[in-house]
Design a protein around this motif. Structure first.
Motif, PDB file in Angstrom:
ATOM      1  N   ASP A  74       0.669  -1.737   0.008  1.00 51.31           N
ATOM      2  CA  ASP A  74      -0.349   0.338   0.357  1.00 51.31           C
ATOM      3  C   ASP A  74       0.952   1.149  -0.435  1.00 51.31           C
ATOM      4  O   ASP A  74       0.614   2.232  -0.632  1.00 51.31           O
ATOM      5  CB  ASP A  74      -0.987  -0.149   1.260  1.00 51.31           C
ATOM      6  N   TRP A  75       2.204   1.195   1.035  1.00 44.92           N
ATOM      7  CA  TRP A  75       2.902   2.763   0.499  1.00 44.92           C
ATOM      8  C   TRP A  75       2.685   2.487  -0.639  1.00 44.92           C
ATOM      9  O   TRP A  75       3.369   3.775  -0.672  1.00 44.92           O
ATOM     10  CB  TRP A  75       4.043   2.192   1.673  1.00 44.92           C
ATOM     11  N   LEU A  76       3.459   1.283  -1.200  1.00 44.28           N
ATOM     12  CA  LEU A  76       4.404   1.981  -2.243  1.00 44.28           C
ATOM     13  C   LEU A  76       3.549   2.217  -3.462  1.00 44.28           C
ATOM     14  O   LEU A  76       3.486   3.038  -3.870  1.00 44.28           O
ATOM     15  CB  LEU A  76       5.166   0.777  -3.301  1.00 44.28           C
ATOM     16  N   LEU A  77       2.215   1.662  -3.729  1.00 35.26           N
ATOM     17  CA  LEU A  77       1.558   2.181  -4.461  1.00 35.26           C
ATOM     18  C   LEU A  77       1.252   3.794  -3.923  1.00 35.26           C
ATOM     19  O   LEU A  77       0.833   4.762  -4.715  1.00 35.26           O
ATOM     20  CB  LEU A  77       0.341   1.654  -4.503  1.00 35.26           C
ATOM     21  N   SER A  78       0.576   4.419  -2.862  1.00 37.15           N
ATOM     22  CA  SER A  78       0.789   5.301  -2.798  1.00 37.15           C
ATOM     23  C   SER A  78       2.214   6.816  -2.934  1.00 37.15           C
ATOM     24  O   SER A  78       1.820   7.464  -3.059  1.00 37.15           O
ATOM     25  CB  SER A  78       0.555   5.814  -1.115  1.00 37.15           C
TER      26      SER A  78
ATOM     27  N   ASN B  99      -0.460  -6.656 -17.787  1.00 38.90           N
ATOM     28  CA  ASN B  99      -1.843  -5.951 -16.282  1.00 38.90           C
ATOM     29  C   ASN B  99      -2.125  -7.706 -15.403  1.00 38.90           C
ATOM     30  O   ASN B  99      -2.942  -7.583 -14.506  1.00 38.90           O
ATOM     31  CB  ASN B  99      -3.136  -5.488 -17.198  1.00 38.90           C
ATOM     32  N   ALA B 100      -1.584  -7.738 -15.136  1.00 36.26           N
ATOM     33  CA  ALA B 100      -2.328  -9.413 -14.466  1.00 36.26           C
ATOM     34  C   ALA B 100      -2.600  -8.947 -13.481  1.00 36.26           C
ATOM     35  O   ALA B 100      -3.361  -9.257 -12.813  1.00 36.26           O
ATOM     36  CB  ALA B 100      -1.435 -10.400 -15.138  1.00 36.26           C
ATOM     37  N   ALA B 101      -0.766  -8.591 -12.847  1.00 33.99           N
ATOM     38  CA  ALA B 101      -0.653  -7.995 -11.404  1.00 33.99           C
ATOM     39  C   ALA B 101      -1.255  -6.636 -11.149  1.00 33.99           C
ATOM     40  O   ALA B 101      -2.154  -6.987  -9.718  1.00 33.99           O
ATOM     41  CB  ALA B 101       0.437  -7.374 -11.002  1.00 33.99           C
ATOM     42  N   ALA B 102      -2.617  -6.168 -12.026  1.00 29.70           N
ATOM     43  CA  ALA B 102      -2.943  -4.855 -11.132  1.00 29.70           C
ATOM     44  C   ALA B 102      -4.774  -5.210 -11.224  1.00 29.70           C
ATOM     45  O   ALA B 102      -4.917  -4.808  -9.336  1.00 29.70           O
ATOM     46  CB  ALA B 102      -2.943  -4.017 -12.690  1.00 29.70           C
TER      47      ALA B 102
ATOM     48  N   THR C 279       3.344   1.267  -9.657  1.00 31.52           N
ATOM     49  CA  THR C 279       2.584   0.177 -10.525  1.00 31.52           C
ATOM     50  C   THR C 279       3.473  -1.697  -9.524  1.00 31.52           C
ATOM     51  O   THR C 279       4.530  -1.358  -9.873  1.00 31.52           O
ATOM     52  CB  THR C 279       2.881   0.382 -11.564  1.00 31.52           C
ATOM     53  N   ARG C 280       2.000  -1.711  -9.895  1.00 33.95           N
ATOM     54  CA  ARG C 280       2.309  -2.922  -9.041  1.00 33.95           C
ATOM     55  C   ARG C 280       2.370  -3.545 -10.104  1.00 33.95           C
ATOM     56  O   ARG C 280       1.298  -3.631 -11.406  1.00 33.95           O
ATOM     57  CB  ARG C 280       1.088  -3.602  -8.574  1.00 33.95           C
ATOM     58  N   ILE C 281       3.827  -4.785 -10.764  1.00 34.17           N
ATOM     59  CA  ILE C 281       3.954  -5.385 -11.809  1.00 34.17           C
ATOM     60  C   ILE C 281       3.913  -7.082 -11.839  1.00 34.17           C
ATOM     61  O   ILE C 281       3.938  -7.284 -12.908  1.00 34.17           O
ATOM     62  CB  ILE C 281       5.157  -4.828 -12.919  1.00 34.17           C
ATOM     63  N   GLN C 282       4.002  -7.659 -10.927  1.00 37.75           N
ATOM     64  CA  GLN C 282       3.802  -8.903 -10.396  1.00 37.75           C
ATOM     65  C   GLN C 282       3.018  -8.618  -8.577  1.00 37.75           C
ATOM     66  O   GLN C 282       2.755  -7.814  -7.865  1.00 37.75           O
ATOM     67  CB  GLN C 282       5.280  -9.593 -10.537  1.00 37.75           C
TER      68      GLN C 282
ATOM     69  N   SER D 182       4.782  -9.718  -5.931  1.00 39.48           N
ATOM     70  CA  SER D 182       5.751  -8.869  -5.349  1.00 39.48           C
ATOM     71  C   SER D 182       6.862  -7.993  -5.688  1.00 39.48           C
ATOM     72  O   SER D 182       7.783  -7.651  -5.097  1.00 39.48           O
ATOM     73  CB  SER D 182       6.003  -9.709  -4.096  1.00 39.48           C
ATOM     74  N   VAL D 183       6.738  -6.943  -6.600  1.00 38.23           N
ATOM     75  CA  VAL D 183       7.317  -6.518  -7.554  1.00 38.23           C
ATOM     76  C   VAL D 183       6.175  -5.568  -8.256  1.00 38.23           C
ATOM     77  O   VAL D 183       5.270  -5.182  -8.352  1.00 38.23           O
ATOM     78  CB  VAL D 183       7.710  -7.342  -8.765  1.00 38.23           C
ATOM     79  N   TYR D 184       7.040  -4.097  -7.932  1.00 38.86           N
ATOM     80  CA  TYR D 184       6.515  -2.942  -8.117  1.00 38.86           C
ATOM     81  C   TYR D 184       7.619  -2.525  -9.119  1.00 38.86           C
ATOM     82  O   TYR D 184       8.691  -2.329  -8.803  1.00 38.86           O
ATOM     83  CB  TYR D 184       6.081  -2.254  -6.942  1.00 38.86           C
ATOM     84  N   VAL D 185       7.691  -0.747  -9.218  1.00 38.77           N
ATOM     85  CA  VAL D 185       8.213   0.096 -10.289  1.00 38.77           C
ATOM     86  C   VAL D 185       7.380   0.756  -9.816  1.00 38.77           C
ATOM     87  O   VAL D 185       5.814   1.863 -10.063  1.00 38.77           O
ATOM     88  CB  VAL D 185       8.278  -0.787 -11.983  1.00 38.77           C
ATOM     89  N   GLY D 186       8.435   1.870 -10.166  1.00 38.01           N
ATOM     90  CA  GLY D 186       8.264   4.104 -10.242  1.00 38.01           C
ATOM     91  C   GLY D 186       9.363   4.201 -10.623  1.00 38.01           C
ATOM     92  O   GLY D 186      10.509   3.557 -10.751  1.00 38.01           O
ATOM     93  N   ARG D 187       8.912   5.693 -10.970  1.00 37.23           N
ATOM     94  CA  ARG D 187      10.126   6.021 -10.805  1.00 37.23           C
ATOM     95  C   ARG D 187      11.082   6.677  -9.703  1.00 37.23           C
ATOM     96  O   ARG D 187      10.332   7.072  -8.847  1.00 37.23           O
ATOM     97  CB  ARG D 187       9.434   7.661 -11.861  1.00 37.23           C
ATOM     98  N   GLY D 188      12.110   7.072  -9.611  1.00 38.62           N
ATOM     99  CA  GLY D 188      13.013   7.626  -9.040  1.00 38.62           C
ATOM    100  C   GLY D 188      14.422   6.865  -9.269  1.00 38.62           C
ATOM    101  O   GLY D 188      15.083   6.337 -10.086  1.00 38.62           O
ATOM    102  N   GLY D 189      14.909   7.979  -8.108  1.00 37.15           N
ATOM    103  CA  GLY D 189      16.384   7.566  -8.011  1.00 37.15           C
ATOM    104  C   GLY D 189      17.178   6.928  -6.729  1.00 37.15           C
ATOM    105  O   GLY D 189      16.499   6.974  -6.237  1.00 37.15           O
ATOM    106  N   ILE D 190      18.512   7.740  -6.654  1.00 39.84           N
ATOM    107  CA  ILE D 190      18.883   6.722  -5.022  1.00 39.84           C
ATOM    108  C   ILE D 190      17.894   7.289  -4.129  1.00 39.84           C
ATOM    109  O   ILE D 190      17.689   6.832  -2.988  1.00 39.84           O
ATOM    110  CB  ILE D 190      20.127   7.012  -5.360  1.00 39.84           C
ATOM    111  N   ALA D 191      18.052   9.135  -4.452  1.00 37.05           N
ATOM    112  CA  ALA D 191      17.195   9.565  -3.278  1.00 37.05           C
ATOM    113  C   ALA D 191      15.883   8.417  -2.338  1.00 37.05           C
ATOM    114  O   ALA D 191      15.322   8.204  -1.292  1.00 37.05           O
ATOM    115  CB  ALA D 191      17.363  10.650  -3.314  1.00 37.05           C
TER     116      ALA D 191
END
Length: 90
Positions: free
Chosen positions: A20-24, A82-85, A28-31, A33-42
């Motif tokens: 839930d926190w990752l979604l917030s 879209n399966a994980a969504a 985006t959930r791609i599996q 237990s796997v999520y992807v989003g934009r960002g860098g080291i920070a």
């Protein structure tokens, strides 16, 4: 850059909280237990700090990958992206 977060968390409540926190955070959930989003080291360090407070480090594991956009675009997906969504947090 993209951040990929993959986890194996044994406790259902903790797993749900992390997902839930990752979604917030715009991930985006791609599996299950796997999520992807934009960002860098920070952003990756923010994720590390959050999950470190919530997981049981003797049983659970969270992998945080930082990937350049050019490498992300080379990904190969077999099946529907879209399966994980439509599935529950896992």
């Amino acid at each position: 850059m993209r951040i990929v977060v993959a986890y194996d968390i044994s406790d259902n409540f903790t797993r749900q909280r992390i997902g839930d926190w990752l979604l917030s955070q715009g991930f985006t959930r791609i599996q299950r237990s796997v999520y992807v989003g934009r960002g860098g080291i920070a952003k990756a360090k923010d994720i590390e700090r959050f999950v470190s407070k919530h997981i049981d480090k003797t049983r659970d594991v969270v992998h945080i990958f930082i990937i350049q956009d050019i490498e992300w675009e080379k990904k190969i997906v077999v099946g529907t992206e879209n399966a994980a969504a439509s599935s529950n947090h896992g």
